[in-house]
Design a protein around this motif. Structure first.
Motif, PDB file in Angstrom:
ATOM      1  N   CYS A 273       0.849  -1.183   0.000  1.00  0.00           N
ATOM      2  CA  CYS A 273       0.000   0.000   0.000  1.00  0.00           C
ATOM      3  C   CYS A 273       0.888   1.237   0.000  1.00  0.00           C
ATOM      4  N   ILE A 274       0.258   2.400   0.083  1.00  0.00           N
ATOM      5  CA  ILE A 274       0.998   3.668   0.062  1.00  0.00           C
ATOM      6  C   ILE A 274       1.374   4.106   1.471  1.00  0.00           C
ATOM      7  N   GLY A 275       0.400   4.178   2.369  1.00  0.00           N
ATOM      8  CA  GLY A 275       0.648   4.619   3.737  1.00  0.00           C
ATOM      9  C   GLY A 275       0.552   3.462   4.698  1.00  0.00           C
ATOM     10  N   HIS A 276       1.687   3.036   5.259  1.00  0.00           N
ATOM     11  CA  HIS A 276       1.677   1.861   6.124  1.00  0.00           C
ATOM     12  C   HIS A 276       1.584   2.266   7.599  1.00  0.00           C
ATOM     13  N   ILE A 277       2.715   2.471   8.282  1.00  0.00           N
ATOM     14  CA  ILE A 277       2.708   2.773   9.708  1.00  0.00           C
ATOM     15  C   ILE A 277       2.923   4.259   9.976  1.00  0.00           C
ATOM     16  N   GLN A 278       3.922   4.855   9.327  1.00  0.00           N
ATOM     17  CA  GLN A 278       4.250   6.267   9.566  1.00  0.00           C
ATOM     18  C   GLN A 278       3.396   7.129   8.630  1.00  0.00           C
ATOM     19  N   GLN A 279       2.266   7.572   9.141  1.00  0.00           N
ATOM     20  CA  GLN A 279       1.257   8.167   8.272  1.00  0.00           C
ATOM     21  C   GLN A 279       1.648   9.566   7.790  1.00  0.00           C
ATOM     22  N   GLY A 280       1.513   9.752   6.486  1.00  0.00           N
ATOM     23  CA  GLY A 280       1.794  11.027   5.858  1.00  0.00           C
ATOM     24  C   GLY A 280       3.123  11.072   5.131  1.00  0.00           C
ATOM     25  N   LEU A 281       4.052  10.172   5.460  1.00  0.00           N
ATOM     26  CA  LEU A 281       5.391  10.262   4.882  1.00  0.00           C
ATOM     27  C   LEU A 281       5.423   9.893   3.399  1.00  0.00           C
ATOM     28  N   TRP A 282       4.338   9.329   2.890  1.00  0.00           N
ATOM     29  CA  TRP A 282       4.277   9.074   1.443  1.00  0.00           C
ATOM     30  C   TRP A 282       4.296  10.369   0.639  1.00  0.00           C
ATOM     31  N   THR A 283       3.996  11.496   1.291  1.00  0.00           N
ATOM     32  CA  THR A 283       3.996  12.783   0.580  1.00  0.00           C
ATOM     33  C   THR A 283       5.394  13.393   0.482  1.00  0.00           C
ATOM     34  N   HIS A 284       6.369  12.785   1.140  1.00  0.00           N
ATOM     35  CA  HIS A 284       7.736  13.307   1.057  1.00  0.00           C
ATOM     36  C   HIS A 284       8.244  13.196  -0.386  1.00  0.00           C
ATOM     37  N   PRO A 285       8.915  14.204  -0.907  1.00  0.00           N
ATOM     38  CA  PRO A 285       9.306  14.180  -2.327  1.00  0.00           C
ATOM     39  C   PRO A 285      10.252  13.044  -2.707  1.00  0.00           C
ATOM     40  N   ARG A 286      10.985  12.474  -1.734  1.00  0.00           N
ATOM     41  CA  ARG A 286      11.886  11.369  -2.068  1.00  0.00           C
ATOM     42  C   ARG A 286      11.245  10.002  -1.860  1.00  0.00           C
ATOM     43  N   ASP A 287      10.044   9.972  -1.342  1.00  0.00           N
ATOM     44  CA  ASP A 287       9.400   8.685  -1.079  1.00  0.00           C
ATOM     45  C   ASP A 287       8.826   8.095  -2.366  1.00  0.00           C
ATOM     46  N   ARG A 288       9.008   6.796  -2.546  1.00  0.00           N
ATOM     47  CA  ARG A 288       8.577   6.125  -3.771  1.00  0.00           C
ATOM     48  C   ARG A 288       7.388   5.199  -3.572  1.00  0.00           C
ATOM     49  N   SER A 289       6.738   5.248  -2.408  1.00  0.00           N
ATOM     50  CA  SER A 289       5.714   4.245  -2.123  1.00  0.00           C
ATOM     51  C   SER A 289       4.488   4.350  -3.012  1.00  0.00           C
ATOM     52  N   MET A 290       4.282   5.477  -3.696  1.00  0.00           N
ATOM     53  CA  MET A 290       3.173   5.538  -4.656  1.00  0.00           C
ATOM     54  C   MET A 290       3.414   4.649  -5.875  1.00  0.00           C
ATOM     55  N   ASP A 291       4.620   4.097  -6.003  1.00  0.00           N
ATOM     56  CA  ASP A 291       4.909   3.136  -7.074  1.00  0.00           C
ATOM     57  C   ASP A 291       4.529   1.713  -6.678  1.00  0.00           C
ATOM     58  N   TYR A 292       3.795   1.545  -5.585  1.00  0.00           N
ATOM     59  CA  TYR A 292       3.491   0.211  -5.071  1.00  0.00           C
ATOM     60  C   TYR A 292       2.760  -0.674  -6.081  1.00  0.00           C
ATOM     61  N   ASN A 293       2.116  -0.068  -7.090  1.00  0.00           N
ATOM     62  CA  ASN A 293       1.415  -0.854  -8.109  1.00  0.00           C
ATOM     63  C   ASN A 293       2.352  -1.418  -9.175  1.00  0.00           C
ATOM     64  N   SER A 294       3.619  -1.121  -9.056  1.00  0.00           N
ATOM     65  CA  SER A 294       4.596  -1.533 -10.070  1.00  0.00           C
ATOM     66  C   SER A 294       5.439  -2.702  -9.568  1.00  0.00           C
ATOM     67  N   LEU A 295       5.557  -3.745 -10.362  1.00  0.00           N
ATOM     68  CA  LEU A 295       6.424  -4.853  -9.980  1.00  0.00           C
ATOM     69  C   LEU A 295       7.877  -4.411  -9.884  1.00  0.00           C
ATOM     70  N   ALA A 296       8.275  -3.470 -10.731  1.00  0.00           N
ATOM     71  CA  ALA A 296       9.662  -3.000 -10.699  1.00  0.00           C
ATOM     72  C   ALA A 296       9.997  -2.397  -9.336  1.00  0.00           C
ATOM     73  N   TYR A 297       9.036  -1.731  -8.712  1.00  0.00           N
ATOM     74  CA  TYR A 297       9.248  -1.166  -7.375  1.00  0.00           C
ATOM     75  C   TYR A 297       9.593  -2.270  -6.382  1.00  0.00           C
ATOM     76  N   TRP A 298       8.841  -3.357  -6.420  1.00  0.00           N
ATOM     77  CA  TRP A 298       9.021  -4.428  -5.449  1.00  0.00           C
ATOM     78  C   TRP A 298      10.255  -5.272  -5.752  1.00  0.00           C
ATOM     79  N   THR A 299      10.558  -5.497  -7.020  1.00  0.00           N
ATOM     80  CA  THR A 299      11.766  -6.275  -7.316  1.00  0.00           C
ATOM     81  C   THR A 299      13.027  -5.483  -6.962  1.00  0.00           C
ATOM     82  N   ASP A 300      12.995  -4.167  -7.194  1.00  0.00           N
ATOM     83  CA  ASP A 300      14.116  -3.334  -6.778  1.00  0.00           C
ATOM     84  C   ASP A 300      14.258  -3.368  -5.261  1.00  0.00           C
TER      85      ASP A 300
END
Length: 454
Positions: free
Chosen positions: A14-41
């Motif tokens: 998912c995008i927001g797991h435990i530390q809520q709001g940090l997905w909005t940080h400009p260096r955070d990549r968790s919005m790529d969670y729908n991509s297999l490349a994100y998880w394999t990397d």
């Protein structure tokens, strides 16, 4: 001497797991969670850092306790949208050789026969690297989603779970003998039918008359994780778990849980070291303490207090919108995660308020972060292992992937220099890496369902 320290990455599909709001940080990549490349990397990074595994949480309902609505969860991406964690495993396994996969699955809403096949399939596809985090759920929204009016009572869910475990043990351990697969091309015989047996279970909750559909996987039964800290949860862990996930801010409380679970296990004929305990931890680190502090101050600018309250409300079963900021929160008798309420009572006193709760959630969750230089982090880890008896840490993500990159680049080498962290993986399935053998011991309750050779 401190034993080898183990790390799992703690995350969720998912995008927001435990530390809520940090997905909005400009260096955070968790919005790529729908991509297999994100998880394999992700998997490649963790294996390069010799992590024992990635521990994937999951929920099958929406967080709708705060204000009685799912709107805050949807606004803040509080574990919604959330995808199936099991679908990630084959992709991550295909780019790694050793990384383990601990996947949460809610047995309350899974039929044991089909679930046993799914986990055995994943154990085959990963070469024996599967673990199962056994949960019974805590969301009424999940119960309603499958046609129930609400959840079963807290302890009743564990009674259901005990029977569920009996069924899956029979399927994994008893249906196929080790010698059942002969794979004789010349005779055109793949399996010796006399060594494949039906499972007959007629219990209070489940009725199964079936052959397990999978041949024995490398581990047969996946490595068993469990996270219950209530008295009933501890008894369940002592009976079934091999790895226990605990949270806590004070060493005395964690040590009491660890000691109690291992003592309960020993009364059941198991050894204390049959159970490894992982402490949940959030770590923000750098080469110096100032670098870590600067990073922490940067991170906290993106924290969402509303999203943090949304998560806390669901896990505690309390609608905090019903209370003023400085009004004592009435906890009542919750059917959610009762240990979370007790943890808050310990941290802020029994008459805690919404303001005190928000003050606890400095990075968007009740888990207090460690903000320290890499050298200080090493000392902190060692101290917790020595003082509480935990074996390792489930490291919650903050800003990904840099939070794990920092641990791998800065903390892991320092642990290795002190002989406290592996320098290479042990060969074999996940259970062999953790315990030295690929199958459950004869001391585990699952062994009572095994077929004995004449």
């Amino acid at each position: 001497m401190t034993r080898e320290i183990r790390f799992n990455a703690f995350d969720m599909n998912c995008i927001g797991h435990i530390q809520q709001g940090l997905w909005t940080h400009p260096r955070d990549r968790s919005m790529d969670y729908n991509s297999l490349a994100y998880w394999t990397d992700y998997a490649r990074r963790l294996e390069a850092g010799l992590f024992d595994g990635i521990f994937l949480a999951d929920v099958v309902g929406i967080y709708d306790v705060l204000s009685g609505s799912p709107a805050p969860a949807l606004r803040g991406a509080v574990q919604v949208p959330v995808n199936d964690p099991m679908m990630l495993v084959p992709a991550m396994a295909s780019v790694t050789r050793h990384l383990g996969f601990g996947v949460t699955a809610n047995l309350t809403y899974e039929q044991p026969f089909l679930f046993a096949r799914r986990m055995a399939t994943l154990d085959h596809l990963t070469g024996g690297r599967m673990g199962w985090n056994i949960v019974t759920g805590y969301l009424d929204s999940a119960a309603r989603a499958i046609g129930l009016d609400g959840q079963m009572a807290h302890d009743d869910r564990y009674d259901l779970a005990d029977e569920y475990m009996e069924v899956v043990y029979k399927l994994w351990e008893a249906s196929w003998e080790d010698q059942a697969v002969v794979a004789d091309r010349q005779a055109q015989v793949y399996a010796d039918a006399s060594k494949v047996h039906p499972v007959h279970h007629h219990g209070r909750q489940y009725k199964v008359d079936a052959y397990h559909l999978c041949e024995p996987s490398p581990q047969r039964t996946p490595v068993l994780y469990q996270a219950g800290s209530s008295p009933r949860g501890r008894q369940f862990a002592a009976t079934h778990a091999e790895c226990v996930f605990v949270n806590g801010q004070k060493k005395d409380g964690v040590r009491e849980i660890v000691t109690d679970i291992r003592a309960r296990a020993e009364t059941l004929g198991r050894h204390g070291d049959d159970i490894k305990v992982f402490l949940g931890a959030t770590i923000v680190t750098g080469r110096t303490e100032k670098e870590a502090r600067d990073k922490f101050e940067d991170y906290r600018r993106y924290v969402s207090s509303e999203a943090a309250l949304t998560h806390a409300a669901a896990s505690m079963g309390i609608d905090f919108d019903k209370f003023d900021m400085d009004e004592p929160v009435e906890t009542g008798k919750s059917q959610a995660i009762t240990s979370n309420i007790k943890a808050m009572d310990r941290a802020a006193g029994p008459a805690w308020t919404k303001r005190k709760l928000i003050e606890q959630m400095v990075l968007g969750s009740r888990q207090q972060p460690l903000v320290a230089s890499a050298d200080q982090v090493v000392e902190w880890l060692v101290d917790w292992v020595e003082q509480t008896g935990v074996d390792g840490f489930n490291l919650s993500r903050t800003v990904v992937p840099e939070c794990f990159d920092d641990m791998i680049e800065l903390v892991v080498p320092r642990l290795q220099e002190r002989g406290l962290y592996k320098t290479e993986y042990r060969e074999g399935p996940l259970r062999e890496k953790l315990f030295g053998q690929p199958r459950l011991t004869e001391r585990h309750t699952a062994s009572t369902h095994r077929r004995r050779q004449p």
